[in-house]
Design a protein around this motif. Sequence first.
Motif, PDB file in Angstrom:
ATOM      1  N   SER A 156       0.872  -1.164   0.000  1.00  0.00           N
ATOM      2  CA  SER A 156       0.000   0.000   0.000  1.00  0.00           C
ATOM      3  C   SER A 156       0.915   1.222   0.000  1.00  0.00           C
ATOM      4  CB  SER A 156      -0.885  -0.012   1.243  1.00  0.00           C
ATOM      5  OG  SER A 156      -1.677   1.138   1.282  1.00  0.00           O
ATOM      6  N   ILE A 157       0.740   2.098  -0.982  1.00  0.00           N
ATOM      7  CA  ILE A 157       1.615   3.255  -1.140  1.00  0.00           C
ATOM      8  C   ILE A 157       0.776   4.522  -1.182  1.00  0.00           C
ATOM      9  CG2 ILE A 157       3.349   4.366  -2.601  1.00  0.00           C
ATOM     10  CD1 ILE A 157       3.869   1.593  -3.841  1.00  0.00           C
ATOM     11  N   LYS A 158       1.110   5.483  -0.330  1.00  0.00           N
ATOM     12  CA  LYS A 158       0.486   6.801  -0.410  1.00  0.00           C
ATOM     13  C   LYS A 158       1.372   7.656  -1.302  1.00  0.00           C
ATOM     14  CE  LYS A 158      -1.058  10.804   2.180  1.00  0.00           C
ATOM     15  NZ  LYS A 158      -1.003  11.496   3.470  1.00  0.00           N
ATOM     16  N   VAL A 159       0.822   8.084  -2.421  1.00  0.00           N
ATOM     17  CA  VAL A 159       1.565   8.861  -3.410  1.00  0.00           C
ATOM     18  C   VAL A 159       1.160  10.324  -3.270  1.00  0.00           C
ATOM     19  CG1 VAL A 159       1.931   9.217  -5.873  1.00  0.00           C
ATOM     20  CG2 VAL A 159       1.699   6.905  -4.982  1.00  0.00           C
ATOM     21  N   ASN A 160       2.150  11.197  -3.136  1.00  0.00           N
ATOM     22  CA  ASN A 160       1.923  12.630  -3.032  1.00  0.00           C
ATOM     23  C   ASN A 160       2.406  13.301  -4.315  1.00  0.00           C
ATOM     24  OD1 ASN A 160       1.066  12.514  -0.218  1.00  0.00           O
ATOM     25  ND2 ASN A 160       3.196  12.041   0.205  1.00  0.00           N
ATOM     26  N   LEU A 161       1.590  14.228  -4.831  1.00  0.00           N
ATOM     27  CA  LEU A 161       1.925  14.922  -6.072  1.00  0.00           C
ATOM     28  C   LEU A 161       2.351  16.358  -5.803  1.00  0.00           C
ATOM     29  CD1 LEU A 161      -1.037  13.800  -8.362  1.00  0.00           C
ATOM     30  CD2 LEU A 161       1.130  12.644  -7.942  1.00  0.00           C
ATOM     31  N   ALA A 162       2.969  16.968  -6.797  1.00  0.00           N
ATOM     32  CA  ALA A 162       3.390  18.368  -6.701  1.00  0.00           C
ATOM     33  C   ALA A 162       2.190  19.293  -6.533  1.00  0.00           C
ATOM     34  CB  ALA A 162       4.195  18.757  -7.938  1.00  0.00           C
ATOM     35  N   THR A 163       1.012  18.856  -6.925  1.00  0.00           N
ATOM     36  CA  THR A 163      -0.214  19.657  -6.802  1.00  0.00           C
ATOM     37  C   THR A 163      -0.828  19.558  -5.406  1.00  0.00           C
ATOM     38  OG1 THR A 163      -1.539  17.795  -7.601  1.00  0.00           O
ATOM     39  CG2 THR A 163      -0.758  19.388  -9.247  1.00  0.00           C
ATOM     40  N   ASP A 164      -0.097  18.966  -4.455  1.00  0.00           N
ATOM     41  CA  ASP A 164      -0.545  18.760  -3.072  1.00  0.00           C
ATOM     42  C   ASP A 164      -1.695  17.766  -2.960  1.00  0.00           C
ATOM     43  OD1 ASP A 164       1.386  20.409  -1.952  1.00  0.00           O
ATOM     44  OD2 ASP A 164       0.122  22.195  -2.158  1.00  0.00           O
ATOM     45  N   GLU A 165      -1.947  17.010  -3.997  1.00  0.00           N
ATOM     46  CA  GLU A 165      -2.934  15.936  -3.930  1.00  0.00           C
ATOM     47  C   GLU A 165      -2.216  14.660  -3.500  1.00  0.00           C
ATOM     48  OE1 GLU A 165      -5.924  15.851  -7.308  1.00  0.00           O
ATOM     49  OE2 GLU A 165      -4.261  17.003  -8.166  1.00  0.00           O
ATOM     50  N   SER A 166      -2.955  13.754  -2.887  1.00  0.00           N
ATOM     51  CA  SER A 166      -2.379  12.457  -2.525  1.00  0.00           C
ATOM     52  C   SER A 166      -3.447  11.386  -2.661  1.00  0.00           C
ATOM     53  CB  SER A 166      -1.810  12.476  -1.111  1.00  0.00           C
ATOM     54  OG  SER A 166      -2.829  12.672  -0.169  1.00  0.00           O
ATOM     55  N   ARG A 167      -2.985  10.181  -2.838  1.00  0.00           N
ATOM     56  CA  ARG A 167      -3.904   9.063  -3.004  1.00  0.00           C
ATOM     57  C   ARG A 167      -3.199   7.789  -2.552  1.00  0.00           C
ATOM     58  NH1 ARG A 167      -7.972   8.638  -7.511  1.00  0.00           N
ATOM     59  NH2 ARG A 167      -8.384  10.715  -6.762  1.00  0.00           N
ATOM     60  N   GLN A 168      -3.977   6.877  -1.983  1.00  0.00           N
ATOM     61  CA  GLN A 168      -3.479   5.572  -1.564  1.00  0.00           C
ATOM     62  C   GLN A 168      -3.619   4.607  -2.735  1.00  0.00           C
ATOM     63  OE1 GLN A 168      -2.498   5.691   1.667  1.00  0.00           O
ATOM     64  NE2 GLN A 168      -1.632   3.656   1.695  1.00  0.00           N
ATOM     65  N   LEU A 169      -2.539   3.926  -3.094  1.00  0.00           N
ATOM     66  CA  LEU A 169      -2.557   2.953  -4.182  1.00  0.00           C
ATOM     67  C   LEU A 169      -2.176   1.584  -3.638  1.00  0.00           C
ATOM     68  CD1 LEU A 169      -0.559   4.979  -6.886  1.00  0.00           C
ATOM     69  CD2 LEU A 169      -3.043   4.835  -6.622  1.00  0.00           C
ATOM     70  N   GLU A 170      -2.784   0.553  -4.188  1.00  0.00           N
ATOM     71  CA  GLU A 170      -2.444  -0.823  -3.829  1.00  0.00           C
ATOM     72  C   GLU A 170      -1.715  -1.437  -5.014  1.00  0.00           C
ATOM     73  OE1 GLU A 170      -3.109  -1.871  -0.737  1.00  0.00           O
ATOM     74  OE2 GLU A 170      -4.134   0.031  -0.354  1.00  0.00           O
ATOM     75  N   VAL A 171      -0.518  -1.959  -4.778  1.00  0.00           N
ATOM     76  CA  VAL A 171       0.302  -2.500  -5.859  1.00  0.00           C
ATOM     77  C   VAL A 171       0.775  -3.890  -5.467  1.00  0.00           C
ATOM     78  CG1 VAL A 171       2.377  -2.138  -7.251  1.00  0.00           C
ATOM     79  CG2 VAL A 171       1.088  -0.175  -6.432  1.00  0.00           C
ATOM     80  N   GLY A 172       0.761  -4.785  -6.440  1.00  0.00           N
ATOM     81  CA  GLY A 172       1.279  -6.128  -6.216  1.00  0.00           C
ATOM     82  C   GLY A 172       2.386  -6.454  -7.201  1.00  0.00           C
ATOM     83  N   VAL A 173       3.400  -7.156  -6.710  1.00  0.00           N
ATOM     84  CA  VAL A 173       4.510  -7.579  -7.560  1.00  0.00           C
ATOM     85  C   VAL A 173       4.716  -9.066  -7.313  1.00  0.00           C
ATOM     86  CG1 VAL A 173       6.949  -7.272  -8.107  1.00  0.00           C
ATOM     87  CG2 VAL A 173       5.598  -5.317  -7.359  1.00  0.00           C
ATOM     88  N   ASN A 174       4.836  -9.823  -8.400  1.00  0.00           N
ATOM     89  CA  ASN A 174       5.021 -11.270  -8.301  1.00  0.00           C
ATOM     90  C   ASN A 174       6.351 -11.625  -8.963  1.00  0.00           C
ATOM     91  OD1 ASN A 174       4.994 -14.085  -8.838  1.00  0.00           O
ATOM     92  ND2 ASN A 174       2.787 -14.096  -8.658  1.00  0.00           N
ATOM     93  N   ALA A 175       7.237 -12.241  -8.205  1.00  0.00           N
ATOM     94  CA  ALA A 175       8.568 -12.603  -8.724  1.00  0.00           C
ATOM     95  C   ALA A 175       8.472 -13.608  -9.847  1.00  0.00           C
ATOM     96  CB  ALA A 175       9.444 -13.161  -7.616  1.00  0.00           C
ATOM     97  N   ASN A 176       7.433 -14.407  -9.882  1.00  0.00           N
ATOM     98  CA  ASN A 176       7.307 -15.418 -10.927  1.00  0.00           C
ATOM     99  C   ASN A 176       7.120 -14.781 -12.308  1.00  0.00           C
ATOM    100  OD1 ASN A 176       7.530 -17.548  -9.069  1.00  0.00           O
ATOM    101  ND2 ASN A 176       5.391 -17.262  -8.519  1.00  0.00           N
ATOM    102  N   ASP A 177       6.719 -13.491 -12.328  1.00  0.00           N
ATOM    103  CA  ASP A 177       6.575 -12.794 -13.607  1.00  0.00           C
ATOM    104  C   ASP A 177       7.919 -12.425 -14.221  1.00  0.00           C
ATOM    105  OD1 ASP A 177       3.874 -12.902 -13.232  1.00  0.00           O
ATOM    106  OD2 ASP A 177       3.699 -10.860 -12.452  1.00  0.00           O
ATOM    107  N   PHE A 178       8.998 -12.547 -13.444  1.00  0.00           N
ATOM    108  CA  PHE A 178      10.296 -12.053 -13.885  1.00  0.00           C
ATOM    109  C   PHE A 178      11.319 -13.150 -14.044  1.00  0.00           C
ATOM    110  CE2 PHE A 178       8.101  -8.945 -11.242  1.00  0.00           C
ATOM    111  CZ  PHE A 178       7.838  -8.005 -12.215  1.00  0.00           C
ATOM    112  N   ILE A 179      10.882 -14.377 -14.107  1.00  0.00           N
ATOM    113  CA  ILE A 179      11.817 -15.497 -14.254  1.00  0.00           C
ATOM    114  C   ILE A 179      12.085 -15.746 -15.722  1.00  0.00           C
ATOM    115  CG2 ILE A 179      12.107 -17.962 -13.867  1.00  0.00           C
ATOM    116  CD1 ILE A 179      10.521 -17.617 -11.302  1.00  0.00           C
TER     117      ILE A 179
END
Length: 128
Positions: free
Chosen positions: A105-128
Motif C-alpha cells: 500500500s503506497i500513499k503517493v503525493n503529487l506536486a499539486t498537493d494531492e495524494s492518493r493511496q494505491l495498492e500495488v502487487g509484484v510477483n517474482a514469478n513474472d520475472f523469471i
Amino acid sequence: MNDLAIDENGDIILNAVGDGLETVNDEWDDIAQSVRIILGTRLGEYVHDREMGLNRINLFTGKDGKINPYLIDDINTALMQDERITDAEIGDSFFDAQNRELSISIKVNLATDESRQLEVGVNANDFI
C-alpha cells in the motif's frame, strides 16, 4: 495525449469501440499505471531508458510476511522517476515467501498537493 491502458498483466486493453484501443483518461489512473510499470520493470531492463525501473536486489528477501527495510528506499527511489510524484509513503505491506508475491500500500503525493493511496502487487514469478 492519453496513454494506452494496460491490465494487471501488462497487456494493452482492447475494446470494440473506436480504434479498438483503451486509453487512460483519468490522471490518477495514469499515475497508478505508471507506478505499476515502474515497479514491474527491473532497473536497466528497458533499453530506451536504462534509468527506469526498480532495483530488485532487495525485492524478495523479506521473511515472515515482512518486506526488507532496504526495499522501502528502493521503491521510493523508483517512484521518483515519475516527475508528477514528489513523495511516496509505504504503508501496509505483505510478503508471501512461498508464492513470491509482494503486496504494498503506497500513499503517493503529487506536486499539486494531492495524494492518493494505491495498492500495488509484484510477483517474482513474472520475472523469471
